[in-house]
Design a protein around this motif. Sequence first.
Motif, PDB file in Angstrom:
ATOM      1  N   GLU A  37       9.501   3.072  11.132  1.00  0.00           N
ATOM      2  CA  GLU A  37      10.662   2.186  11.213  1.00  0.00           C
ATOM      3  C   GLU A  37      10.237   0.724  11.055  1.00  0.00           C
ATOM      4  OE1 GLU A  37      13.733   3.346  11.286  1.00  0.00           O
ATOM      5  OE2 GLU A  37      12.885   5.376  11.262  1.00  0.00           O
ATOM      6  N   SER A  38      11.224  -0.127  10.919  1.00  0.00           N
ATOM      7  CA  SER A  38      10.954  -1.550  10.691  1.00  0.00           C
ATOM      8  C   SER A  38      10.181  -2.181  11.846  1.00  0.00           C
ATOM      9  CB  SER A  38      12.267  -2.306  10.479  1.00  0.00           C
ATOM     10  OG  SER A  38      12.907  -1.860   9.299  1.00  0.00           O
ATOM     11  N   GLY A  39      10.404  -1.703  13.062  1.00  0.00           N
ATOM     12  CA  GLY A  39       9.695  -2.256  14.218  1.00  0.00           C
ATOM     13  C   GLY A  39       8.194  -2.077  14.110  1.00  0.00           C
ATOM     14  N   THR A  40       7.772  -0.918  13.612  1.00  0.00           N
ATOM     15  CA  THR A  40       6.338  -0.666  13.437  1.00  0.00           C
ATOM     16  C   THR A  40       5.784  -1.511  12.291  1.00  0.00           C
ATOM     17  OG1 THR A  40       6.660   1.602  14.217  1.00  0.00           O
ATOM     18  CG2 THR A  40       4.604   1.127  13.082  1.00  0.00           C
ATOM     19  N   ALA A  41       6.571  -1.654  11.239  1.00  0.00           N
ATOM     20  CA  ALA A  41       6.155  -2.533  10.142  1.00  0.00           C
ATOM     21  C   ALA A  41       5.989  -3.965  10.639  1.00  0.00           C
ATOM     22  CB  ALA A  41       7.166  -2.468   9.004  1.00  0.00           C
ATOM     23  N   LYS A  42       6.851  -4.371  11.540  1.00  0.00           N
ATOM     24  CA  LYS A  42       6.749  -5.720  12.110  1.00  0.00           C
ATOM     25  C   LYS A  42       5.455  -5.869  12.909  1.00  0.00           C
ATOM     26  CE  LYS A  42       9.245  -9.103  14.920  1.00  0.00           C
ATOM     27  NZ  LYS A  42      10.402  -9.356  15.799  1.00  0.00           N
ATOM     28  N   GLU A  43       5.087  -4.819  13.636  1.00  0.00           N
ATOM     29  CA  GLU A  43       3.818  -4.851  14.375  1.00  0.00           C
ATOM     30  C   GLU A  43       2.647  -5.087  13.420  1.00  0.00           C
ATOM     31  OE1 GLU A  43       2.985  -1.813  17.387  1.00  0.00           O
ATOM     32  OE2 GLU A  43       5.097  -1.256  17.305  1.00  0.00           O
ATOM     33  N   LEU A  44       2.687  -4.417  12.272  1.00  0.00           N
ATOM     34  CA  LEU A  44       1.633  -4.612  11.274  1.00  0.00           C
ATOM     35  C   LEU A  44       1.604  -6.062  10.787  1.00  0.00           C
ATOM     36  CD1 LEU A  44       1.807  -1.492   8.917  1.00  0.00           C
ATOM     37  CD2 LEU A  44       0.039  -2.032  10.593  1.00  0.00           C
ATOM     38  N   ALA A  45       2.782  -6.603  10.537  1.00  0.00           N
ATOM     39  CA  ALA A  45       2.858  -7.994  10.085  1.00  0.00           C
ATOM     40  C   ALA A  45       2.273  -8.936  11.131  1.00  0.00           C
ATOM     41  CB  ALA A  45       4.302  -8.361   9.772  1.00  0.00           C
ATOM     42  N   GLU A  46       2.543  -8.639  12.390  1.00  0.00           N
ATOM     43  CA  GLU A  46       2.010  -9.475  13.468  1.00  0.00           C
ATOM     44  C   GLU A  46       0.491  -9.363  13.575  1.00  0.00           C
ATOM     45  OE1 GLU A  46       4.391  -7.935  16.622  1.00  0.00           O
ATOM     46  OE2 GLU A  46       6.022  -9.379  16.306  1.00  0.00           O
ATOM     47  N   LEU A  47      -0.056  -8.245  13.078  1.00  0.00           N
ATOM     48  CA  LEU A  47      -1.511  -8.049  13.063  1.00  0.00           C
ATOM     49  C   LEU A  47      -2.155  -8.651  11.811  1.00  0.00           C
ATOM     50  CD1 LEU A  47      -1.661  -4.362  14.350  1.00  0.00           C
ATOM     51  CD2 LEU A  47      -2.481  -6.391  15.573  1.00  0.00           C
ATOM     52  N   GLY A  48      -1.338  -9.258  10.970  1.00  0.00           N
ATOM     53  CA  GLY A  48      -1.870  -9.961   9.805  1.00  0.00           C
ATOM     54  C   GLY A  48      -1.831  -9.199   8.496  1.00  0.00           C
ATOM     55  N   ILE A  49      -1.190  -8.016   8.474  1.00  0.00           N
ATOM     56  CA  ILE A  49      -1.072  -7.264   7.224  1.00  0.00           C
ATOM     57  C   ILE A  49      -0.074  -7.977   6.315  1.00  0.00           C
ATOM     58  CG2 ILE A  49      -0.388  -5.074   6.166  1.00  0.00           C
ATOM     59  CD1 ILE A  49      -3.022  -4.981   7.753  1.00  0.00           C
ATOM     60  N   GLU A  50      -0.482  -8.276   5.093  1.00  0.00           N
ATOM     61  CA  GLU A  50       0.356  -9.084   4.199  1.00  0.00           C
ATOM     62  C   GLU A  50       0.760  -8.357   2.925  1.00  0.00           C
ATOM     63  OE1 GLU A  50      -1.681 -12.801   3.620  1.00  0.00           O
ATOM     64  OE2 GLU A  50      -0.804 -13.624   5.459  1.00  0.00           O
ATOM     65  N   ASN A  51       0.426  -7.073   2.809  1.00  0.00           N
ATOM     66  CA  ASN A  51       0.868  -6.275   1.662  1.00  0.00           C
ATOM     67  C   ASN A  51       1.489  -4.994   2.186  1.00  0.00           C
ATOM     68  OD1 ASN A  51      -0.246  -7.389  -1.175  1.00  0.00           O
ATOM     69  ND2 ASN A  51      -1.698  -7.906   0.468  1.00  0.00           N
ATOM     70  N   MET A  52       2.772  -4.787   1.890  1.00  0.00           N
ATOM     71  CA  MET A  52       3.482  -3.601   2.369  1.00  0.00           C
ATOM     72  C   MET A  52       4.199  -2.922   1.213  1.00  0.00           C
ATOM     73  SD  MET A  52       4.859  -4.421   6.168  1.00  0.00           S
ATOM     74  CE  MET A  52       3.882  -5.401   7.312  1.00  0.00           C
ATOM     75  N   ALA A  53       4.303  -1.593   1.318  1.00  0.00           N
ATOM     76  CA  ALA A  53       4.868  -0.811   0.220  1.00  0.00           C
ATOM     77  C   ALA A  53       5.856   0.219   0.717  1.00  0.00           C
ATOM     78  CB  ALA A  53       3.750  -0.110  -0.550  1.00  0.00           C
ATOM     79  N   GLU A  54       6.841   0.463  -0.121  1.00  0.00           N
ATOM     80  CA  GLU A  54       7.815   1.535   0.097  1.00  0.00           C
ATOM     81  C   GLU A  54       7.974   2.277  -1.221  1.00  0.00           C
ATOM     82  OE1 GLU A  54       9.774   2.609   2.722  1.00  0.00           O
ATOM     83  OE2 GLU A  54       8.697   1.286   4.093  1.00  0.00           O
ATOM     84  N   ASN A  55       8.402   3.533  -1.126  1.00  0.00           N
ATOM     85  CA  ASN A  55       8.646   4.276  -2.366  1.00  0.00           C
ATOM     86  C   ASN A  55      10.130   4.462  -2.638  1.00  0.00           C
ATOM     87  OD1 ASN A  55       9.113   6.134  -0.362  1.00  0.00           O
ATOM     88  ND2 ASN A  55       8.106   7.841  -1.406  1.00  0.00           N
TER      89      ASN A  55
END
Length: 225
Positions: A37-55
């Motif tokens: 879900e978006s909340g987990t993706a937000k956690e990744l962003a807060e950890l500094g992940i700057e490339n995200m993908a969806e299909n």
Amino acid sequence: MLVENLNNINQKIQLACQKAQRSVDDVTMIAVTKSVESGTAKELAELGIENMAENRVDKLLEKKMALKNFSSIKWHLIGNLQRRKVKLVINEIDYFHALDSLKLAEEIQKRAEKEISCFIEVNITGEETKHGFKPEEVIEFIHELAPLDKIKIVGLMTMAPFDASEHDLHEVFSKLKKLQLAINDLNLLHAPCTELSMGMSNDFPIAIEEGATFVRIGTAIFRGA
């Protein structure tokens, strides 16, 4: 758990780069967030992940909206794109990893408001369940794209068979690397083709050894490897 998993992945990337005598700076890890879900993706962003993908188009738009405060994120669409959905998403992404037909390219040209960085999808193994061009079709397709000024072919993408042996994985990925180099040698302005999008949670170290510059990781981030 996310921190531990990301650390494990980064260690594997470093080891693979050392083995291939490559710089880790040459490899970009894309977090594939389709299973969370978006909340987990937000956690990744807060950890500094700057490339995200969806299909899927709808999920990419949903997550991009949820993470709109993270302006540094680059968004990758890695799934096959229906022509009728191009107008919804093409100006919302930074990279498209699954260009697989001239008709789709023409629709992107029609709808894009900026130059789109695209990867041509290549079906190295000829599996009927996979999309993409046969390797021998790719260069002709690239020449057909020359008039389309909104499309920039930055590289090639492939998916190896999930149950492939290590030997077969090396073969699949090395074939894509050879094709990428052949296209790069053509010195085409619209197709610099410097990148390789290949390798997922189960095979990304081998993909890196064979030249991957983008690896698409989902399961190993969220469930561990």
